[in-house]
Scaffold this motif. Structure first.
Motif, PDB file in Angstrom:
ATOM      1  N   VAL A   1       0.060   3.491   3.364  1.00  0.00           N
ATOM      2  CA  VAL A   1       0.200   2.839   4.671  1.00  0.00           C
ATOM      3  C   VAL A   1       1.651   2.498   4.959  1.00  0.00           C
ATOM      4  O   VAL A   1       2.128   2.657   6.093  1.00  0.00           O
TER       5      VAL A   1
ATOM      6  N   HIS B   1       0.863  -1.190   0.000  1.00  0.00           N
ATOM      7  CA  HIS B   1       0.000   0.000   0.000  1.00  0.00           C
ATOM      8  C   HIS B   1       0.896   1.235   0.000  1.00  0.00           C
ATOM      9  O   HIS B   1       1.706   1.418   0.924  1.00  0.00           O
TER      10      HIS B   1
ATOM     11  N   ARG C   1      -7.550  -2.289  -0.821  1.00  0.00           N
ATOM     12  CA  ARG C   1      -7.311  -0.931  -1.325  1.00  0.00           C
ATOM     13  C   ARG C   1      -5.973  -0.838  -2.048  1.00  0.00           C
ATOM     14  O   ARG C   1      -5.829  -0.095  -3.018  1.00  0.00           O
ATOM     15  N   GLN C   2      -4.972  -1.570  -1.557  1.00  0.00           N
ATOM     16  CA  GLN C   2      -3.673  -1.479  -2.227  1.00  0.00           C
ATOM     17  C   GLN C   2      -3.748  -2.072  -3.627  1.00  0.00           C
ATOM     18  O   GLN C   2      -3.094  -1.573  -4.548  1.00  0.00           O
TER      19      GLN C   2
ATOM     20  N   SER D   1      -8.963  -4.715   4.601  1.00  0.00           N
ATOM     21  CA  SER D   1      -9.265  -3.486   3.855  1.00  0.00           C
ATOM     22  C   SER D   1      -8.011  -2.888   3.242  1.00  0.00           C
ATOM     23  O   SER D   1      -8.029  -2.406   2.103  1.00  0.00           O
ATOM     24  N   THR D   2      -6.923  -2.898   3.991  1.00  0.00           N
ATOM     25  CA  THR D   2      -5.658  -2.377   3.458  1.00  0.00           C
ATOM     26  C   THR D   2      -5.235  -3.145   2.221  1.00  0.00           C
ATOM     27  O   THR D   2      -4.817  -2.555   1.214  1.00  0.00           O
ATOM     28  N   TYR D   3      -5.360  -4.457   2.271  1.00  0.00           N
ATOM     29  CA  TYR D   3      -4.971  -5.294   1.133  1.00  0.00           C
ATOM     30  C   TYR D   3      -5.812  -4.973  -0.089  1.00  0.00           C
ATOM     31  O   TYR D   3      -5.279  -4.793  -1.201  1.00  0.00           O
TER      32      TYR D   3
ATOM     33  N   ARG E   1      -0.682 -10.384   8.923  1.00  0.00           N
ATOM     34  CA  ARG E   1      -0.856  -9.492   7.757  1.00  0.00           C
ATOM     35  C   ARG E   1      -0.623 -10.184   6.413  1.00  0.00           C
ATOM     36  O   ARG E   1      -0.469  -9.523   5.401  1.00  0.00           O
TER      37      ARG E   1
ATOM     38  N   GLY F   1      -6.043  -6.531   8.393  1.00  0.00           N
ATOM     39  CA  GLY F   1      -5.496  -5.921   7.183  1.00  0.00           C
ATOM     40  C   GLY F   1      -6.255  -6.230   5.910  1.00  0.00           C
ATOM     41  O   GLY F   1      -5.723  -6.018   4.807  1.00  0.00           O
TER      42      GLY F   1
END
Length: 477
Positions: A200, A197, A239-240, A235-237, A376, A233
Protein backbone atom coordinates in the motif's frame (compact mmCIF):
# COMPACT_ATOMS: atom_id res chain seq x y z
CA UNK A 1 41.06 -22.91 -28.91
CA UNK A 2 37.88 -20.99 -29.68
CA UNK A 3 37.38 -17.59 -28.10
CA UNK A 4 35.59 -17.68 -24.75
CA UNK A 5 31.99 -16.48 -24.67
CA UNK A 6 31.20 -13.42 -22.46
CA UNK A 7 29.23 -15.59 -20.02
CA UNK A 8 32.11 -18.04 -19.74
CA UNK A 9 34.56 -15.19 -19.12
CA UNK A 10 32.34 -13.78 -16.36
CA UNK A 11 32.05 -17.19 -14.76
CA UNK A 12 35.84 -17.69 -14.69
CA UNK A 13 36.38 -14.21 -13.22
CA UNK A 14 33.81 -14.79 -10.46
CA UNK A 15 35.18 -18.26 -9.70
CA UNK A 16 38.67 -16.78 -9.28
CA UNK A 17 37.34 -14.00 -7.05
CA UNK A 18 35.24 -16.34 -4.88
CA UNK A 19 37.03 -19.71 -5.01
CA UNK A 20 35.15 -21.18 -2.01
CA UNK A 21 31.64 -20.42 -3.23
CA UNK A 22 29.75 -23.65 -3.92
CA UNK A 23 27.63 -21.88 -6.54
CA UNK A 24 30.59 -21.55 -8.90
CA UNK A 25 31.58 -25.18 -8.50
CA UNK A 26 28.06 -26.15 -9.55
CA UNK A 27 28.16 -23.76 -12.49
CA UNK A 28 31.48 -25.27 -13.47
CA UNK A 29 29.97 -28.75 -13.59
CA UNK A 30 27.23 -27.39 -15.79
CA UNK A 31 29.55 -25.56 -18.15
CA UNK A 32 31.67 -28.67 -18.79
CA UNK A 33 28.71 -30.12 -20.69
CA UNK A 34 29.10 -27.55 -23.46
CA UNK A 35 31.73 -26.18 -25.80
CA UNK A 36 33.13 -22.75 -25.00
CA UNK A 37 31.91 -21.49 -28.36
CA UNK A 38 28.17 -22.09 -28.70
CA UNK A 39 28.45 -21.89 -32.51
CA UNK A 40 30.48 -25.10 -32.65
CA UNK A 41 27.81 -27.36 -31.16
CA UNK A 42 27.62 -28.90 -34.65
CA UNK A 43 29.61 -27.65 -37.61
CA UNK A 44 27.63 -30.00 -39.88
CA UNK A 45 24.36 -28.39 -38.76
CA UNK A 46 25.78 -24.93 -39.29
CA UNK A 47 26.83 -25.94 -42.82
CA UNK A 48 23.33 -27.16 -43.76
CA UNK A 49 21.76 -24.02 -42.33
CA UNK A 50 24.16 -21.95 -44.38
CA UNK A 51 23.18 -23.87 -47.52
CA UNK A 52 19.46 -23.44 -46.76
CA UNK A 53 19.65 -19.75 -45.97
CA UNK A 54 22.25 -18.70 -48.57
CA UNK A 55 21.60 -20.97 -51.58
CA UNK A 56 21.57 -18.15 -54.13
CA UNK A 57 24.80 -16.73 -52.81
CA UNK A 58 26.51 -20.14 -52.98
CA UNK A 59 25.32 -20.65 -56.57
CA UNK A 60 26.67 -17.24 -57.51
CA UNK A 61 30.05 -18.06 -55.94
CA UNK A 62 30.34 -21.40 -57.84
CA UNK A 63 29.33 -19.67 -61.04
CA UNK A 64 32.07 -17.07 -60.61
CA UNK A 65 34.69 -19.69 -59.71
CA UNK A 66 33.75 -21.89 -62.71
CA UNK A 67 33.86 -18.95 -65.10
CA UNK A 68 37.33 -18.03 -63.85
CA UNK A 69 38.65 -21.62 -64.03
CA UNK A 70 37.34 -22.34 -67.53
CA UNK A 71 37.78 -18.93 -69.09
CA UNK A 72 34.20 -19.07 -70.43
CA UNK A 73 32.67 -15.66 -69.81
CA UNK A 74 29.04 -16.50 -70.60
CA UNK A 75 28.68 -19.49 -68.23
CA UNK A 76 25.39 -19.44 -66.30
CA UNK A 77 24.12 -21.80 -63.58
CA UNK A 78 20.36 -22.25 -63.86
CA UNK A 79 17.58 -24.44 -62.43
CA UNK A 80 14.42 -26.11 -63.69
CA UNK A 81 12.12 -28.75 -62.21
CA UNK A 82 13.11 -31.40 -64.79
CA UNK A 83 16.92 -31.27 -64.66
CA UNK A 84 17.49 -29.40 -61.41
CA UNK A 85 20.66 -27.27 -61.39
CA UNK A 86 22.85 -27.20 -64.50
CA UNK A 87 25.66 -25.20 -66.15
CA UNK A 88 24.65 -23.52 -69.38
CA UNK A 89 27.31 -22.73 -72.04
CA UNK A 90 26.79 -21.24 -75.52
CA UNK A 91 27.29 -23.76 -78.33
CA UNK A 92 30.21 -21.72 -79.71
CA UNK A 93 32.19 -22.23 -76.49
CA UNK A 94 31.22 -25.84 -75.76
CA UNK A 95 34.70 -27.00 -76.85
CA UNK A 96 36.22 -25.19 -73.82
CA UNK A 97 34.20 -27.21 -71.32
CA UNK A 98 36.33 -29.51 -69.04
CA UNK A 99 36.22 -33.19 -69.91
CA UNK A 100 34.84 -34.24 -66.48
CA UNK A 101 31.61 -32.29 -67.08
CA UNK A 102 28.63 -34.44 -68.05
CA UNK A 103 26.35 -33.25 -70.85
CA UNK A 104 22.68 -33.24 -69.81
CA UNK A 105 20.89 -31.45 -72.65
CA UNK A 106 21.48 -29.75 -75.99
CA UNK A 107 19.35 -26.79 -77.07
CA UNK A 108 19.33 -24.64 -80.20
CA UNK A 109 21.75 -22.06 -78.79
CA UNK A 110 23.43 -23.77 -75.83
CA UNK A 111 24.73 -26.88 -74.16
CA UNK A 112 23.83 -27.84 -70.58
CA UNK A 113 26.25 -29.69 -68.28
CA UNK A 114 26.60 -30.89 -64.70
CA UNK A 115 29.77 -31.48 -62.64
CA UNK A 116 30.51 -33.07 -59.27
CA UNK A 117 30.64 -29.79 -57.32
CA UNK A 118 27.25 -28.72 -58.65
CA UNK A 119 25.77 -32.18 -57.99
CA UNK A 120 26.93 -32.04 -54.39
CA UNK A 121 25.59 -28.51 -53.91
CA UNK A 122 22.29 -29.45 -55.50
CA UNK A 123 21.93 -32.44 -53.20
CA UNK A 124 22.72 -30.30 -50.17
CA UNK A 125 20.28 -27.57 -51.19
CA UNK A 126 17.39 -29.95 -51.90
CA UNK A 127 17.90 -32.03 -48.75
CA UNK A 128 19.13 -29.31 -46.38
CA UNK A 129 15.87 -28.83 -44.49
CA UNK A 130 15.32 -32.54 -43.91
CA UNK A 131 18.90 -32.98 -42.71
CA UNK A 132 18.57 -29.95 -40.43
CA UNK A 133 15.48 -31.43 -38.78
CA UNK A 134 17.18 -34.79 -38.25
CA UNK A 135 20.39 -33.27 -36.93
CA UNK A 136 18.53 -30.94 -34.57
CA UNK A 137 16.56 -33.86 -33.15
CA UNK A 138 19.70 -35.95 -32.72
CA UNK A 139 21.43 -33.06 -30.96
CA UNK A 140 18.36 -32.52 -28.79
CA UNK A 141 18.35 -36.18 -27.75
CA UNK A 142 22.04 -35.99 -26.98
CA UNK A 143 21.58 -32.86 -24.87
CA UNK A 144 18.61 -34.40 -23.10
CA UNK A 145 20.68 -37.41 -22.14
CA UNK A 146 23.50 -35.18 -20.89
CA UNK A 147 20.98 -33.30 -18.75
CA UNK A 148 19.66 -36.57 -17.35
CA UNK A 149 23.18 -37.65 -16.51
CA UNK A 150 23.84 -34.31 -14.79
CA UNK A 151 20.40 -33.77 -13.24
CA UNK A 152 21.71 -33.54 -9.68
CA UNK A 153 24.22 -30.85 -10.60
CA UNK A 154 21.63 -28.94 -12.61
CA UNK A 155 19.08 -29.03 -9.79
CA UNK A 156 21.67 -27.96 -7.24
CA UNK A 157 22.73 -25.09 -9.48
CA UNK A 158 19.12 -24.03 -10.10
CA UNK A 159 18.41 -24.10 -6.37
CA UNK A 160 21.49 -22.00 -5.61
CA UNK A 161 20.68 -19.48 -8.34
CA UNK A 162 17.05 -19.25 -7.16
CA UNK A 163 18.14 -18.62 -3.57
CA UNK A 164 20.62 -15.96 -4.65
CA UNK A 165 17.95 -14.34 -6.84
CA UNK A 166 15.41 -14.16 -4.00
CA UNK A 167 17.93 -12.84 -1.48
CA UNK A 168 19.17 -10.20 -3.90
CA UNK A 169 15.61 -9.04 -4.56
CA UNK A 170 14.81 -8.87 -0.84
CA UNK A 171 18.00 -6.91 -0.23
CA UNK A 172 17.22 -4.47 -3.02
CA UNK A 173 13.69 -3.86 -1.75
CA UNK A 174 14.98 -3.37 1.80
CA UNK A 175 17.53 -0.76 0.69
CA UNK A 176 15.12 1.09 -1.62
CA UNK A 177 12.31 1.29 0.96
CA UNK A 178 14.26 1.74 4.21
CA UNK A 179 13.34 -1.54 5.87
CA UNK A 180 14.81 -2.61 9.20
CA UNK A 181 16.39 -5.88 10.29
CA UNK A 182 13.87 -7.67 12.53
CA UNK A 183 14.73 -9.60 15.65
CA UNK A 184 13.26 -13.09 15.25
CA UNK A 185 13.24 -15.21 18.39
CA UNK A 186 11.36 -18.01 20.09
CA UNK A 187 9.20 -15.70 22.21
CA UNK A 188 5.44 -15.21 21.90
CA UNK A 189 5.78 -11.48 21.23
CA UNK A 190 4.94 -9.48 18.12
CA UNK A 191 6.36 -6.01 18.80
CA UNK A 192 6.43 -3.62 15.82
CA UNK A 193 7.31 0.06 15.90
CA UNK A 194 6.12 2.26 13.00
CA UNK A 195 5.06 -0.69 10.87
CA UNK A 196 4.01 -0.06 7.26
CA UNK A 197 2.19 -2.04 4.58
CA UNK A 198 4.86 -2.97 1.99
CA UNK A 199 2.42 -2.79 -0.96
CA UNK A 200 0.00 0.00 0.00
CA UNK A 201 2.81 2.44 0.79
CA UNK A 202 4.15 1.94 -2.74
CA UNK A 203 0.73 2.67 -4.24
CA UNK A 204 0.34 5.95 -2.33
CA UNK A 205 2.58 8.14 -4.43
CA UNK A 206 0.73 11.37 -3.63
CA UNK A 207 0.50 10.99 0.16
CA UNK A 208 2.56 9.69 3.04
CA UNK A 209 1.73 6.30 4.53
CA UNK A 210 0.89 6.59 8.23
CA UNK A 211 2.89 3.98 10.22
CA UNK A 212 1.45 2.22 13.27
CA UNK A 213 2.75 0.30 16.27
CA UNK A 214 1.68 -3.21 17.27
CA UNK A 215 2.19 -5.20 20.43
CA UNK A 216 0.76 -8.68 20.89
CA UNK A 217 1.75 -11.49 23.21
CA UNK A 218 0.13 -14.48 24.86
CA UNK A 219 -0.48 -12.57 28.10
CA UNK A 220 -2.14 -9.23 28.73
CA UNK A 221 -2.16 -8.33 25.02
CA UNK A 222 -3.45 -11.51 23.43
CA UNK A 223 -6.36 -10.04 21.48
CA UNK A 224 -6.86 -6.55 20.05
CA UNK A 225 -10.42 -5.46 19.23
CA UNK A 226 -10.12 -2.84 16.49
CA UNK A 227 -13.06 -0.53 15.83
CA UNK A 228 -13.40 2.58 13.73
CA UNK A 229 -14.98 4.00 10.57
CA UNK A 230 -15.25 2.21 7.28
CA UNK A 231 -12.38 3.12 4.95
CA UNK A 232 -10.25 4.24 7.92
CA UNK A 233 -7.59 1.57 7.45
CA UNK A 234 -8.43 -1.30 9.82
CA UNK A 235 -7.92 -4.00 7.18
CA UNK A 236 -4.71 -2.41 5.91
CA UNK A 237 -3.32 -2.32 9.44
CA UNK A 238 -4.12 -5.95 10.19
CA UNK A 239 -2.73 -7.19 6.89
CA UNK A 240 0.49 -5.24 7.32
CA UNK A 241 1.07 -6.93 10.67
CA UNK A 242 0.62 -10.35 9.04
CA UNK A 243 2.93 -9.43 6.14
CA UNK A 244 5.64 -8.10 8.45
CA UNK A 245 5.55 -11.34 10.46
CA UNK A 246 5.72 -13.41 7.28
CA UNK A 247 8.57 -11.37 5.79
CA UNK A 248 10.58 -11.59 9.01
CA UNK A 249 10.29 -15.36 9.13
CA UNK A 250 11.39 -15.86 5.50
CA UNK A 251 14.58 -13.92 6.21
CA UNK A 252 13.64 -10.52 4.83
CA UNK A 253 14.05 -7.09 6.34
CA UNK A 254 10.65 -5.55 7.17
CA UNK A 255 8.88 -2.22 6.60
CA UNK A 256 9.16 -0.83 10.13
CA UNK A 257 11.39 1.27 12.34
CA UNK A 258 11.93 -1.68 14.68
CA UNK A 259 10.46 -5.17 14.91
CA UNK A 260 10.68 -8.15 17.23
CA UNK A 261 8.83 -11.19 15.93
CA UNK A 262 8.33 -14.37 17.92
CA UNK A 263 8.25 -17.39 15.62
CA UNK A 264 4.71 -18.21 14.42
CA UNK A 265 3.59 -21.62 13.25
CA UNK A 266 0.90 -20.25 10.92
CA UNK A 267 -1.02 -17.11 9.97
CA UNK A 268 -4.80 -17.53 9.65
CA UNK A 269 -7.07 -14.93 8.06
CA UNK A 270 -10.81 -14.36 7.70
CA UNK A 271 -11.03 -11.27 5.53
CA UNK A 272 -13.44 -10.03 2.90
CA UNK A 273 -16.79 -11.18 1.55
CA UNK A 274 -16.94 -13.88 -1.10
CA UNK A 275 -19.30 -16.66 -2.06
CA UNK A 276 -19.22 -20.01 -3.81
CA UNK A 277 -22.54 -20.05 -5.61
CA UNK A 278 -21.50 -22.89 -7.91
CA UNK A 279 -20.78 -24.98 -4.82
CA UNK A 280 -24.04 -23.95 -3.16
CA UNK A 281 -22.39 -21.82 -0.47
CA UNK A 282 -23.52 -18.31 0.41
CA UNK A 283 -21.21 -15.53 1.52
CA UNK A 284 -22.02 -16.22 5.17
CA UNK A 285 -21.52 -19.97 4.72
CA UNK A 286 -18.07 -19.38 3.23
CA UNK A 287 -17.26 -17.07 6.13
CA UNK A 288 -18.34 -19.63 8.72
CA UNK A 289 -16.44 -22.42 6.94
CA UNK A 290 -13.25 -20.37 7.09
CA UNK A 291 -13.88 -19.54 10.76
CA UNK A 292 -14.39 -23.23 11.51
CA UNK A 293 -11.11 -24.20 9.81
CA UNK A 294 -9.31 -21.43 11.62
CA UNK A 295 -10.56 -22.42 15.07
CA UNK A 296 -9.86 -26.12 14.45
CA UNK A 297 -6.27 -25.68 13.26
CA UNK A 298 -4.92 -22.60 15.05
CA UNK A 299 -2.63 -22.90 18.05
CA UNK A 300 -1.32 -20.50 20.67
CA UNK A 301 1.66 -19.96 18.33
CA UNK A 302 -0.57 -18.78 15.48
CA UNK A 303 -1.47 -15.26 14.37
CA UNK A 304 -5.17 -14.71 13.63
CA UNK A 305 -6.48 -11.90 11.44
CA UNK A 306 -10.28 -11.66 11.76
CA UNK A 307 -12.16 -8.94 9.89
CA UNK A 308 -15.89 -8.36 10.51
CA UNK A 309 -16.95 -11.79 11.78
CA UNK A 310 -20.74 -12.31 11.72
CA UNK A 311 -21.83 -9.65 9.25
CA UNK A 312 -23.69 -11.99 6.88
CA UNK A 313 -26.62 -12.82 9.16
CA UNK A 314 -29.01 -11.07 11.56
CA UNK A 315 -27.59 -8.63 14.07
CA UNK A 316 -28.21 -10.84 17.09
CA UNK A 317 -26.83 -13.95 15.40
CA UNK A 318 -23.82 -12.12 13.99
CA UNK A 319 -22.86 -10.41 17.23
CA UNK A 320 -23.35 -13.63 19.19
CA UNK A 321 -21.04 -15.53 16.83
CA UNK A 322 -18.48 -12.71 16.85
CA UNK A 323 -18.41 -12.58 20.63
CA UNK A 324 -18.19 -16.35 21.00
CA UNK A 325 -15.28 -16.51 18.51
CA UNK A 326 -13.57 -13.62 20.30
CA UNK A 327 -13.93 -15.29 23.70
CA UNK A 328 -12.63 -18.60 22.31
CA UNK A 329 -9.55 -16.97 20.77
CA UNK A 330 -8.75 -15.03 23.95
CA UNK A 331 -9.22 -17.98 26.31
CA UNK A 332 -5.80 -19.51 26.98
CA UNK A 333 -7.37 -22.78 28.07
CA UNK A 334 -9.05 -23.14 24.67
CA UNK A 335 -6.77 -21.30 22.22
CA UNK A 336 -5.09 -18.12 23.42
CA UNK A 337 -3.70 -17.14 20.02
CA UNK A 338 -2.45 -13.66 19.17
CA UNK A 339 -5.44 -12.08 17.39
CA UNK A 340 -6.36 -8.86 15.59
CA UNK A 341 -10.17 -8.63 15.57
CA UNK A 342 -11.78 -5.82 13.54
CA UNK A 343 -15.50 -5.22 14.05
CA UNK A 344 -18.35 -2.73 13.83
CA UNK A 345 -20.10 -4.37 16.78
CA UNK A 346 -19.07 -1.65 19.22
CA UNK A 347 -20.77 -3.56 22.02
CA UNK A 348 -17.86 -6.01 21.97
CA UNK A 349 -15.53 -3.33 23.31
CA UNK A 350 -17.16 -3.93 26.72
CA UNK A 351 -15.12 -7.15 26.90
CA UNK A 352 -11.97 -5.23 27.80
CA UNK A 353 -11.77 -5.65 31.53
CA UNK A 354 -14.09 -8.64 31.44
CA UNK A 355 -11.76 -10.99 29.53
CA UNK A 356 -8.06 -11.32 30.28
CA UNK A 357 -5.76 -10.29 27.46
CA UNK A 358 -8.37 -8.26 25.51
CA UNK A 359 -7.52 -4.66 24.61
CA UNK A 360 -9.49 -2.08 22.64
CA UNK A 361 -8.01 -0.07 19.78
CA UNK A 362 -9.57 2.20 17.18
CA UNK A 363 -8.59 4.01 14.03
CA UNK A 364 -8.63 7.72 14.78
CA UNK A 365 -10.98 9.89 12.75
CA UNK A 366 -12.06 13.50 13.01
CA UNK A 367 -15.57 14.64 12.09
CA UNK A 368 -16.03 18.05 10.51
CA UNK A 369 -19.67 18.85 9.97
CA UNK A 370 -21.10 16.15 7.72
CA UNK A 371 -17.64 14.99 6.63
CA UNK A 372 -15.06 12.75 8.28
CA UNK A 373 -11.26 12.88 8.03
CA UNK A 374 -9.43 9.57 8.46
CA UNK A 375 -6.22 9.99 10.47
CA UNK A 376 -5.11 6.35 9.81
CA UNK A 377 -3.60 6.12 13.32
CA UNK A 378 -4.28 3.17 15.62
CA UNK A 379 -4.91 4.43 19.17
CA UNK A 380 -6.06 2.86 22.44
CA UNK A 381 -9.76 2.70 23.21
CA UNK A 382 -12.93 1.82 21.34
CA UNK A 383 -14.63 3.90 18.64
CA UNK A 384 -17.94 5.60 19.48
CA UNK A 385 -19.43 5.27 15.99
CA UNK A 386 -18.76 3.90 12.51
CA UNK A 387 -19.43 7.06 10.46
CA UNK A 388 -21.28 4.96 7.91
CA UNK A 389 -23.37 7.85 6.57
CA UNK A 390 -20.28 10.02 6.16
CA UNK A 391 -18.55 7.25 4.22
CA UNK A 392 -21.68 6.89 2.05
CA UNK A 393 -21.37 10.60 1.30
CA UNK A 394 -17.75 10.14 0.24
CA UNK A 395 -18.89 7.33 -2.06
CA UNK A 396 -21.35 9.67 -3.82
CA UNK A 397 -24.71 8.49 -2.42
CA UNK A 398 -27.40 11.10 -3.36
CA UNK A 399 -28.02 13.90 -0.84
CA UNK A 400 -31.71 13.06 -0.42
CA UNK A 401 -30.84 9.51 0.62
CA UNK A 402 -28.22 10.75 3.07
CA UNK A 403 -30.66 13.25 4.60
CA UNK A 404 -33.27 10.55 5.09
CA UNK A 405 -30.65 8.22 6.57
CA UNK A 406 -29.68 10.83 9.16
CA UNK A 407 -33.33 11.31 10.13
CA UNK A 408 -33.84 7.56 10.54
CA UNK A 409 -30.63 7.29 12.58
CA UNK A 410 -31.86 10.05 14.92
CA UNK A 411 -35.17 8.25 15.43
CA UNK A 412 -33.44 4.97 16.17
CA UNK A 413 -31.06 6.59 18.64
CA UNK A 414 -33.99 8.27 20.43
CA UNK A 415 -35.77 4.92 20.63
CA UNK A 416 -32.71 3.28 22.11
CA UNK A 417 -32.42 6.06 24.69
CA UNK A 418 -36.06 5.67 25.63
CA UNK A 419 -35.65 1.92 26.03
CA UNK A 420 -32.62 2.46 28.23
CA UNK A 421 -34.57 4.86 30.46
CA UNK A 422 -37.43 2.36 30.73
CA UNK A 423 -35.03 -0.40 31.68
CA UNK A 424 -33.69 1.68 34.54
CA UNK A 425 -37.14 1.91 36.19
CA UNK A 426 -37.96 -0.72 38.83
CA UNK A 427 -39.79 -3.73 37.48
CA UNK A 428 -43.33 -4.33 38.73
CA UNK A 429 -43.78 -7.16 41.21
CA UNK A 430 -45.03 -10.38 39.69
CA UNK A 431 -48.41 -11.68 40.81
CA UNK A 432 -49.61 -15.20 41.10
CA UNK A 433 -50.73 -16.44 37.66
CA UNK A 434 -54.05 -17.75 38.91
CA UNK A 435 -55.00 -14.26 40.22
CA UNK A 436 -54.35 -12.47 36.91
CA UNK A 437 -56.51 -11.98 33.85
CA UNK A 438 -55.26 -12.97 30.41
CA UNK A 439 -54.23 -9.34 29.74
CA UNK A 440 -52.34 -9.10 33.01
CA UNK A 441 -50.49 -12.35 32.27
CA UNK A 442 -49.47 -10.99 28.87
CA UNK A 443 -48.15 -7.81 30.51
CA UNK A 444 -46.18 -9.84 33.01
CA UNK A 445 -44.65 -11.90 30.21
CA UNK A 446 -43.62 -8.71 28.41
CA UNK A 447 -42.12 -7.33 31.62
CA UNK A 448 -40.19 -10.54 32.20
CA UNK A 449 -38.84 -10.51 28.64
CA UNK A 450 -37.82 -6.87 29.06
CA UNK A 451 -36.10 -7.72 32.35
CA UNK A 452 -33.94 -10.37 30.62
CA UNK A 453 -32.70 -7.97 27.93
CA UNK A 454 -29.08 -6.84 28.21
CA UNK A 455 -29.23 -3.26 26.99
CA UNK A 456 -25.46 -3.06 26.75
CA UNK A 457 -25.50 -5.39 23.76
CA UNK A 458 -28.33 -3.67 21.81
CA UNK A 459 -27.75 -1.53 18.78
CA UNK A 460 -30.22 1.31 18.05
CA UNK A 461 -32.05 -0.65 15.35
CA UNK A 462 -32.25 -3.71 17.61
CA UNK A 463 -33.71 -1.58 20.40
CA UNK A 464 -36.38 -0.20 18.07
CA UNK A 465 -37.27 -3.71 16.88
CA UNK A 466 -37.57 -4.93 20.47
CA UNK A 467 -39.86 -2.05 21.47
CA UNK A 468 -42.06 -2.74 18.42
CA UNK A 469 -42.34 -6.45 19.24
CA UNK A 470 -43.18 -5.84 22.93
CA UNK A 471 -45.76 -3.20 22.04
CA UNK A 472 -47.35 -5.58 19.54
CA UNK A 473 -47.61 -8.30 22.20
CA UNK A 474 -49.35 -5.88 24.60
CA UNK A 475 -51.78 -4.75 21.90
CA UNK A 476 -52.65 -8.35 20.95
CA UNK A 477 -53.19 -9.16 24.63
Amino acid sequence: MAELTPMRKQYLEMKQKYPDCILFFRLGDFYEMFDDDARTVSRELDGFRDVRDNAQKLIANIEAETREQCGIKNIRIKYNKVFGYYIEVSRGQADLVPKDWVRKQTTVNSERFINEDLKRLESNILTAQDRIVKLEYDLFCDLRQKCVDAVEQIQATASAVAAVDVLCDLAQVAVDNHYCKPEVDDSTVVDITDGRHPVVEQMQKDSLFVPNDTFLDCGENTLAIITGPNMAGKSTYMRQVALICLMAQVGSFVPAKRARIGVLDRVFTRIGASDDLAGGQSTFMVEMTEVAELLKNATSRSLLILDEIGRGTSTYDGMSIARAVLEYCADHKKLGAKTLFATHYHELTALEGQLDGVKNYNVAAKKRGDSVVFLRKIVRGGADQSYGIEVAKLAGVPTKVLTRARAILAELEQGAAALTAGEAAPAPAAEEPEQCSFGDMNALAVAEELRRVDINTLTPIEAMNLVFQLKRKLELG
